[in-house]
Design a protein around this motif. Sequence first.
Motif, PDB file in Angstrom:
ATOM      1  N   GLN A 266       9.481   3.199  34.885  1.00  0.00           N
ATOM      2  CA  GLN A 266      10.862   2.733  34.781  1.00  0.00           C
ATOM      3  C   GLN A 266      11.014   1.341  35.373  1.00  0.00           C
ATOM      4  OE1 GLN A 266      12.973   4.081  32.958  1.00  0.00           O
ATOM      5  NE2 GLN A 266      12.189   6.155  32.688  1.00  0.00           N
ATOM      6  N   ALA A 267      10.349   1.086  36.497  1.00  0.00           N
ATOM      7  CA  ALA A 267      10.414  -0.248  37.098  1.00  0.00           C
ATOM      8  C   ALA A 267       9.838  -1.296  36.155  1.00  0.00           C
ATOM      9  CB  ALA A 267       9.661  -0.264  38.428  1.00  0.00           C
ATOM     10  N   GLY A 268       8.734  -0.964  35.503  1.00  0.00           N
ATOM     11  CA  GLY A 268       8.134  -1.899  34.555  1.00  0.00           C
ATOM     12  C   GLY A 268       9.029  -2.160  33.356  1.00  0.00           C
ATOM     13  N   LEU A 269       9.674  -1.105  32.845  1.00  0.00           N
ATOM     14  CA  LEU A 269      10.590  -1.264  31.717  1.00  0.00           C
ATOM     15  C   LEU A 269      11.788  -2.127  32.116  1.00  0.00           C
ATOM     16  CD1 LEU A 269      10.582   2.438  30.439  1.00  0.00           C
ATOM     17  CD2 LEU A 269       9.463   0.491  29.337  1.00  0.00           C
ATOM     18  N   LEU A 270      12.309  -1.891  33.315  1.00  0.00           N
ATOM     19  CA  LEU A 270      13.439  -2.682  33.793  1.00  0.00           C
ATOM     20  C   LEU A 270      13.060  -4.143  33.981  1.00  0.00           C
ATOM     21  CD1 LEU A 270      14.891  -0.108  36.332  1.00  0.00           C
ATOM     22  CD2 LEU A 270      16.105  -1.010  34.332  1.00  0.00           C
ATOM     23  N   HIS A 271      11.861  -4.381  34.462  1.00  0.00           N
ATOM     24  CA  HIS A 271      11.408  -5.771  34.652  1.00  0.00           C
ATOM     25  C   HIS A 271      11.335  -6.488  33.307  1.00  0.00           C
ATOM     26  CE1 HIS A 271       8.473  -8.579  37.032  1.00  0.00           C
ATOM     27  NE2 HIS A 271       9.543  -9.200  36.582  1.00  0.00           N
ATOM     28  N   ALA A 272      10.826  -5.795  32.283  1.00  0.00           N
ATOM     29  CA  ALA A 272      10.755  -6.401  30.950  1.00  0.00           C
ATOM     30  C   ALA A 272      12.161  -6.705  30.430  1.00  0.00           C
ATOM     31  CB  ALA A 272      10.021  -5.467  29.994  1.00  0.00           C
ATOM     32  N   LYS A 273      13.084  -5.779  30.619  1.00  0.00           N
ATOM     33  CA  LYS A 273      14.452  -5.979  30.140  1.00  0.00           C
ATOM     34  C   LYS A 273      15.197  -7.047  30.940  1.00  0.00           C
ATOM     35  CE  LYS A 273      15.461  -1.383  28.259  1.00  0.00           C
ATOM     36  NZ  LYS A 273      16.431  -0.261  28.324  1.00  0.00           N
ATOM     37  N   LEU A 274      14.860  -7.168  32.220  1.00  0.00           N
ATOM     38  CA  LEU A 274      15.563  -8.122  33.082  1.00  0.00           C
ATOM     39  C   LEU A 274      15.464  -9.539  32.531  1.00  0.00           C
ATOM     40  CD1 LEU A 274      17.125  -8.616  35.721  1.00  0.00           C
ATOM     41  CD2 LEU A 274      14.915  -8.772  36.904  1.00  0.00           C
ATOM     42  N   ASN A 275      14.365  -9.846  31.874  1.00  0.00           N
ATOM     43  CA  ASN A 275      14.192 -11.183  31.296  1.00  0.00           C
ATOM     44  C   ASN A 275      15.217 -11.480  30.201  1.00  0.00           C
ATOM     45  OD1 ASN A 275      11.893 -11.722  32.894  1.00  0.00           O
ATOM     46  ND2 ASN A 275      10.574 -10.630  31.464  1.00  0.00           N
ATOM     47  N   HIS A 276      15.852 -10.444  29.667  1.00  0.00           N
ATOM     48  CA  HIS A 276      16.823 -10.608  28.579  1.00  0.00           C
ATOM     49  C   HIS A 276      18.265 -10.425  29.058  1.00  0.00           C
ATOM     50  CE1 HIS A 276      13.519 -10.416  25.582  1.00  0.00           C
ATOM     51  NE2 HIS A 276      12.997  -9.555  26.437  1.00  0.00           N
ATOM     52  N   LEU A 277      18.445 -10.043  30.316  1.00  0.00           N
ATOM     53  CA  LEU A 277      19.768  -9.646  30.780  1.00  0.00           C
ATOM     54  C   LEU A 277      20.773 -10.794  30.751  1.00  0.00           C
ATOM     55  CD1 LEU A 277      21.673  -7.541  31.908  1.00  0.00           C
ATOM     56  CD2 LEU A 277      20.771  -8.001  34.203  1.00  0.00           C
ATOM     57  N   THR A 278      20.368 -11.989  31.112  1.00  0.00           N
ATOM     58  CA  THR A 278      21.302 -13.123  31.112  1.00  0.00           C
ATOM     59  C   THR A 278      21.872 -13.350  29.712  1.00  0.00           C
ATOM     60  OG1 THR A 278      20.211 -14.174  32.991  1.00  0.00           O
ATOM     61  CG2 THR A 278      21.558 -15.586  31.582  1.00  0.00           C
ATOM     62  N   LYS A 279      21.015 -13.281  28.697  1.00  0.00           N
ATOM     63  CA  LYS A 279      21.495 -13.442  27.319  1.00  0.00           C
ATOM     64  C   LYS A 279      22.378 -12.272  26.913  1.00  0.00           C
ATOM     65  CE  LYS A 279      20.176 -14.029  22.490  1.00  0.00           C
ATOM     66  NZ  LYS A 279      21.162 -13.001  22.053  1.00  0.00           N
ATOM     67  N   TRP A 280      21.965 -11.060  27.268  1.00  0.00           N
ATOM     68  CA  TRP A 280      22.777  -9.895  26.911  1.00  0.00           C
ATOM     69  C   TRP A 280      24.167  -9.973  27.550  1.00  0.00           C
ATOM     70  CZ3 TRP A 280      18.452  -5.770  28.104  1.00  0.00           C
ATOM     71  CH2 TRP A 280      17.557  -5.729  27.028  1.00  0.00           C
ATOM     72  N   ASN A 281      24.215 -10.400  28.790  1.00  0.00           N
ATOM     73  CA  ASN A 281      25.518 -10.546  29.449  1.00  0.00           C
ATOM     74  C   ASN A 281      26.363 -11.623  28.774  1.00  0.00           C
ATOM     75  OD1 ASN A 281      25.131  -8.529  31.335  1.00  0.00           O
ATOM     76  ND2 ASN A 281      24.499  -9.905  32.977  1.00  0.00           N
ATOM     77  N   ALA A 282      25.720 -12.725  28.387  1.00  0.00           N
ATOM     78  CA  ALA A 282      26.450 -13.786  27.681  1.00  0.00           C
ATOM     79  C   ALA A 282      26.992 -13.272  26.350  1.00  0.00           C
ATOM     80  CB  ALA A 282      25.535 -14.989  27.458  1.00  0.00           C
ATOM     81  N   ASP A 283      26.208 -12.440  25.660  1.00  0.00           N
ATOM     82  CA  ASP A 283      26.682 -11.843  24.402  1.00  0.00           C
ATOM     83  C   ASP A 283      27.916 -10.982  24.657  1.00  0.00           C
ATOM     84  OD1 ASP A 283      24.641 -13.042  22.971  1.00  0.00           O
ATOM     85  OD2 ASP A 283      23.328 -11.276  23.039  1.00  0.00           O
ATOM     86  N   ARG A 284      27.876 -10.181  25.723  1.00  0.00           N
ATOM     87  CA  ARG A 284      29.027  -9.347  26.055  1.00  0.00           C
ATOM     88  C   ARG A 284      30.258 -10.206  26.355  1.00  0.00           C
ATOM     89  NH1 ARG A 284      28.051  -3.916  27.748  1.00  0.00           N
ATOM     90  NH2 ARG A 284      25.854  -3.308  27.586  1.00  0.00           N
ATOM     91  N   GLN A 285      30.050 -11.287  27.084  1.00  0.00           N
ATOM     92  CA  GLN A 285      31.173 -12.176  27.406  1.00  0.00           C
ATOM     93  C   GLN A 285      31.746 -12.804  26.137  1.00  0.00           C
ATOM     94  OE1 GLN A 285      28.922 -14.530  30.164  1.00  0.00           O
ATOM     95  NE2 GLN A 285      29.729 -13.464  31.967  1.00  0.00           N
ATOM     96  N   ASN A 286      30.889 -13.169  25.205  1.00  0.00           N
ATOM     97  CA  ASN A 286      31.357 -13.724  23.933  1.00  0.00           C
ATOM     98  C   ASN A 286      32.125 -12.676  23.126  1.00  0.00           C
ATOM     99  OD1 ASN A 286      30.255 -16.252  24.429  1.00  0.00           O
ATOM    100  ND2 ASN A 286      28.309 -15.759  23.449  1.00  0.00           N
TER     101      ASN A 286
END
Length: 419
Positions: A266-286
């Motif tokens: 789970q930690a490894g999966l979260l680390h991989a996803k963390l690299n995309h979180l800033t973009k995902w959050n920006a998408d949500r804000q848009n």
Amino acid sequence: MSIHHNTNNNIPFLDLVTPHVELEQELTSVFLRALRSASFIGGPMVENFEKAFASFCETNYSIAVSNGTDALRFAIMTCGVQPGDVVLTVPHTFIATAEAISQAGALPEFIDVDKCTYNMSVEMLQQHLEEQCTRSRSGKLLSLRSGRPVTAIVPVHLYGQMADMDSILRLAAKYGLTVIEDACQAHGAEYFSKNHNRWMKAGSMGRAAAFSFYPGKNLGACGEAGAVTTNDIGVADKIRMLRDHGQATKYYHEIEGCNGRIDAIQAGLLHAKLNHLTKWNADRQNHAAEYNRLLANNNAVTLPHEPAWSRSVYHLYVIRTIDRDGMMEHLKNAGIGTGIHYPLPLHMQKAYASLNYCVNDFPVAKSVASEIISLPMFPQLTTEQQIKVAAEIHNFTSKAPPEHSGYEENLVGAVERVA
């Protein structure tokens, strides 16, 4: 509520399939690393994720644990709250907030929420501290309600927006209280602190903070996981022991702990996803900005309020309307998934009947619970889908309103069950 991959013209409340398909190669590589190294508990994948998440939250330490409830419970247990103490929080939140307080041996007491942000009301917090608390001869702050010491405040950063932290921290300092953030819905949310003259991340302002990585969160695991962030090395070290049976070194137990470790996968999966979180959050804000535009002229709905000091990451996009149940049924018939977060405030839940609150003790929380609807919100949401959602809301609200929504009848039933 629908949570699935969109395979037709229906619009799900949340799509958990598409992002995992898009990241399939990255996520699969995590499993392969774990299988080939037999590193399932602890190890480099956990340590690397903890470092990366601490950096993301702009804190010194991040301690990954088994789930968000444990994260908050461990934070409470290590920040000076003693069994029997009172911890102040809100009634409009998921039950895990209060569960963590109770399971740490403390007693939750509730503060009503702000009518615009739905987070802890600073005015009601101040009023509670001034009118519902007193000082003992030794100077301890005591609850007039229970007679117990009041030691901490747990503000909830609900729906992805931070509470008014400068004001809460000011009151906490005045009354000698510890602030522990429930940031379980606020991964990456920001607050402009006048005290620090800069934007600060959720999880970086209290003595400690709890995050949940439940699959539907902005940063979600493929199962259960959570983390505590803190700048206090003493808190960090103690949580590391708590999560691992109280041991600092193998088989040498300094305190009685529990099994609250995160799985390395789970930690490894979260680390991989963390690299995309800033973009995902920006998408949500848009998407939130687009909803705001599409629904701006509809006087039958109240849109989310985002103060100037807030940068919400919109874990949920929540509107209010008088006939909530009718609107949800209309949207369901149009193939649009929705949710309610949350339909019954904690002070009215049967689980907390022993706290002896009255139904009308927290009028804003009660009112909010009767009117809120969470609309579809996820990074891959399209403009066309949002246009359809808005169009159906306009179609519904253009009709003559019914006499009532049925909420009061449901409320009476809920109160009778509590009694």
